[in-house]
Design an enzyme around this catalytic site. Structure first.
Site, short mmCIF file in Angstrom:
data_model
loop_
_atom_site.label_atom_id
_atom_site.label_comp_id
_atom_site.label_asym_id
_atom_site.label_seq_id
_atom_site.Cartn_x
_atom_site.Cartn_y
_atom_site.Cartn_z
N HIS A 50 0.84 -1.19 0.00
CA HIS A 50 0.00 0.00 0.00
C HIS A 50 0.88 1.24 0.00
O HIS A 50 2.11 1.15 0.18
CB HIS A 50 -0.95 -0.01 1.21
CG HIS A 50 -0.27 0.00 2.54
ND1 HIS A 50 -0.27 -1.06 3.41
CD2 HIS A 50 0.44 0.97 3.16
CE1 HIS A 50 0.41 -0.75 4.50
NE2 HIS A 50 0.86 0.47 4.36
P1 TYD Z 1 -2.36 -3.89 7.47
O1 TYD Z 1 -2.42 -2.50 6.96
O2 TYD Z 1 -3.02 -4.97 6.66
O3 TYD Z 1 -0.87 -4.30 7.76
P2 TYD Z 1 0.33 -4.37 6.70
O4 TYD Z 1 0.26 -3.15 5.89
O5 TYD Z 1 1.56 -4.46 7.51
O6 TYD Z 1 0.13 -5.60 5.88
O7 TYD Z 1 -2.96 -3.89 8.94
C1 TYD Z 1 -3.43 -5.07 9.57
C2 TYD Z 1 -4.64 -4.73 10.41
O8 TYD Z 1 -4.29 -3.87 11.50
C3 TYD Z 1 -5.72 -4.00 9.61
O9 TYD Z 1 -6.98 -4.51 10.02
C4 TYD Z 1 -5.59 -2.56 10.07
C5 TYD Z 1 -5.08 -2.69 11.48
N1 TYD Z 1 -4.22 -1.58 11.92
C6 TYD Z 1 -4.67 -0.76 12.96
O10 TYD Z 1 -5.77 -0.92 13.49
N2 TYD Z 1 -3.86 0.25 13.38
C7 TYD Z 1 -2.63 0.48 12.84
O11 TYD Z 1 -1.93 1.41 13.26
C8 TYD Z 1 -2.18 -0.37 11.76
C9 TYD Z 1 -0.85 -0.14 11.11
C10 TYD Z 1 -3.01 -1.38 11.35
#
Ligand code: TYD
Length: 132
Positions: A50
């Site tokens: 992303h």
């Molecule tokens: P995600 O964005 O999928 O992680 P990555 O980019 O590392 O693959 O995030 C995983 C889950 O955690 C998603 O449901 C969003 C949540 N999340 C939060 O609630 N707060 C945060 O600060 C972050 C980074 C993620």
């Protein structure tokens, strides 16, 4: 590379070992509103995929390592985050992916804003479009 920069964290070591201090507006060049860390990543799993519209982040592997793939829409770059004294500052629109997490990897991320799903671009084609 545009929007990406290494940040060095001077180790405050003595004969007992090492210590790194991360301070907002000093070692970390923004006001820190959120801290999260990724750990226990299973073998072969890649994360990220992303970009953020406005968020600034500093990422550092406090233990272990991972490979980061970065793309600012013009060029792509790969870096290994493998040191607790060197972080990566990501400012603005950068598509990023994290790969090859070591088993012991703890990837610490300091962020300039609270979590906001509306700030995410999770579609690569949309990222390219927004980046034009
Ligand atoms: P995600 O964005 O999928 O992680 P990555 O980019 O590392 O693959 O995030 C995983 C889950 O955690 C998603 O449901 C969003 C949540 N999340 C939060 O609630 N707060 C945060 O600060 C972050 C980074 C993620």
């Amino acid at each position: 590379m545009n929007r990406i920069k290494y940040v060095e964290f001077p180790p405050l070591g003595d004969n007992r070992g090492s210590l790194v201090a991360l301070e907002a507006e000093k070692t970390v060049p923004f006001d820190i509103k959120r801290v999260y860390y990724i750990f226990g990543t299973l073998l072969g799993v890649a994360r990220g995929f992303h970009a953020h519209k406005n968020l600034k982040q500093v990422a550092v592997c406090v233990t272990g390592k991972c490979r980061m793939v970065l793309d600012n829409g013009i060029e792509k770059k790969e870096v290994w985050l493998d040191s607790p004294t060197r972080g990566l500052l990501i400012e603005g629109l950068v598509w990023h992916e994290m790969h090859d997490f070591s088993e012991d990897c703890v990837l610490l991320v300091l962020a300039s804003e609270h979590y906001d799903e509306a700030d995410y671009i999770r579609d690569y084609q949309e990222f390219l479009k927004v980046n034009k």
